[in-house]
Design an enzyme around this catalytic site. Structure first.
Site, short mmCIF file in Angstrom:
data_model
loop_
_atom_site.label_atom_id
_atom_site.label_comp_id
_atom_site.label_asym_id
_atom_site.label_seq_id
_atom_site.Cartn_x
_atom_site.Cartn_y
_atom_site.Cartn_z
N THR A 190 0.82 -1.20 0.00
CA THR A 190 0.00 0.00 0.00
C THR A 190 0.86 1.26 0.00
OG1 THR A 190 -1.72 -1.19 1.21
CG2 THR A 190 -1.83 1.21 1.23
N THR A 191 1.85 1.31 0.89
CA THR A 191 2.72 2.48 0.96
C THR A 191 3.49 2.67 -0.34
OG1 THR A 191 2.95 2.16 3.34
CG2 THR A 191 4.58 3.56 2.29
N TYR A 250 -1.97 -10.70 3.17
CA TYR A 250 -2.02 -9.29 3.53
C TYR A 250 -3.49 -8.92 3.77
CZ TYR A 250 -1.21 -4.21 2.90
OH TYR A 250 -1.14 -2.85 3.05
N LYS A 276 0.14 -10.41 7.42
CA LYS A 276 0.29 -8.97 7.61
C LYS A 276 -1.09 -8.43 7.92
CE LYS A 276 1.82 -4.67 5.36
NZ LYS A 276 0.65 -3.84 5.73
N SER A 333 -3.41 -5.58 8.73
CA SER A 333 -3.58 -4.13 8.68
C SER A 333 -5.05 -3.79 8.89
CB SER A 333 -3.07 -3.57 7.35
OG SER A 333 -1.68 -3.75 7.24
N GLY A 351 0.11 -4.10 11.01
CA GLY A 351 0.28 -3.06 10.02
C GLY A 351 -0.40 -1.74 10.28
N ASP A 399 0.14 1.38 12.44
CA ASP A 399 1.16 1.97 13.30
C ASP A 399 0.58 2.47 14.63
OD1 ASP A 399 2.79 1.50 11.16
OD2 ASP A 399 3.00 3.59 10.56
N GLU A 400 -0.59 3.09 14.58
CA GLU A 400 -1.16 3.71 15.77
C GLU A 400 -1.55 2.71 16.85
OE1 GLU A 400 -1.89 6.20 12.13
OE2 GLU A 400 -2.14 4.10 12.67
N SER A 406 5.15 2.23 8.04
CA SER A 406 5.75 3.32 7.26
C SER A 406 6.28 4.43 8.15
CB SER A 406 4.71 3.88 6.28
OG SER A 406 3.55 4.27 6.97
#
Length: 231
Positions: free
Chosen positions: A51-52, A143, A173, A175, A199, A201-202, A218
């Site tokens: 995605t990033t 993913y 993964k 997310s 996946g 981050d927060e 990321s």
């Protein structure tokens, strides 16, 4: 059964795809990018064309070129290069999987197809199985990113018996913000030594408490704008 040199764990950088001001891929930056991750961030595992990295916005040819460059530039510097090969077309996804194996990638990952969506676990696993079979020597990762795919099949449900259908399956993964689903994935598969890579981050701290073995994120890119603008 395929197995990585060692379990994919710790911080895995979800790499961006550097572009020129004219919208062409800036391959000249990738070698510097590798050195930045290894020397400045201490990161030696990467997730390419996800995605990033805007992988699904690139052509198949561009995705192949980006994967080749990361594998080439990362040789003897990076520990593991995982290539995301998901696509709406099964044939394209298989082509990218075969290519990843040919260039010496360390694993492949696939999202669920998101236009004509799989309507249940079996349909999704059949799709993933066909992609994994195109690169039978590579570890395979699912993913899970339902906010973007719209595929709401719970990861915990998908993992139930998945290695019976996909022997190369090595991990997930994850997310998504559904920590209940993530926790059940971990609790019900502790004996299988899967990689549980978070996946979002927060929510990473919470996921680590629940048993995440690593993160694909990321947040290591905060200083990259200088690198890309100076090249």
């Amino acid at each position: 059964m395929a197995s990585p040199k060692k379990q994919l764990q710790g911080l895995v950088a979800a790499t961006i795809t550097p572009m020129t001001e004219h919208g062409e891929i800036n391959f000249s930056v990738i070698g510097q990018y590798v050195d930045y991750l290894v020397e400045e961030q201490g990161v030696k595992n990467i997730f390419v064309n996800g995605t990033t990295g805007e992988g699904l916005s690139l052509s198949v040819s561009e995705r192949r070129q980006v994967a080749e460059e990361w594998v080439t530039r990362g040789r003897n510097k990076l520990d593991q290069v995982v290539i995301h090969v998901g696509a709406l077309s099964l044939k394209e996804s298989q082509e990218l999987a075969r290519h990843a194996a040919e260039i010496g990638a360390d694993g492949i990952a696939v999202i669920a197809p998101f236009f004509l969506k799989p309507w249940n676990k079996d349909v999704l696993i059949n799709f993933l199985k066909e992609v994994a079979a195109a690169a039978p020597a590579l570890p395979f990762y699912y993913y899970h990113i339902p906010a973007l795919t719209g595929v709401k099949i719970r990861a915990e449900e998908l993992l139930d018996g998945i290695q019976d259908k996909i022997p190369t399956f090595q991990g997930l993964k994850f997310s998504d913000t559904d920590l209940l689903d993530f926790g059940q994935c971990v609790d019900q598969n502790r004996q299988r030594q899967f990689a549980f890579l978070f996946g979002v981050d927060e929510q990473l701290l919470s996921a680590l408490v629940m048993g995440a073995t690593g993160a694909v994120g990321s947040f290591v890119f905060r200083d990259l704008s200088t690198l890309c603008s100076n090249s």
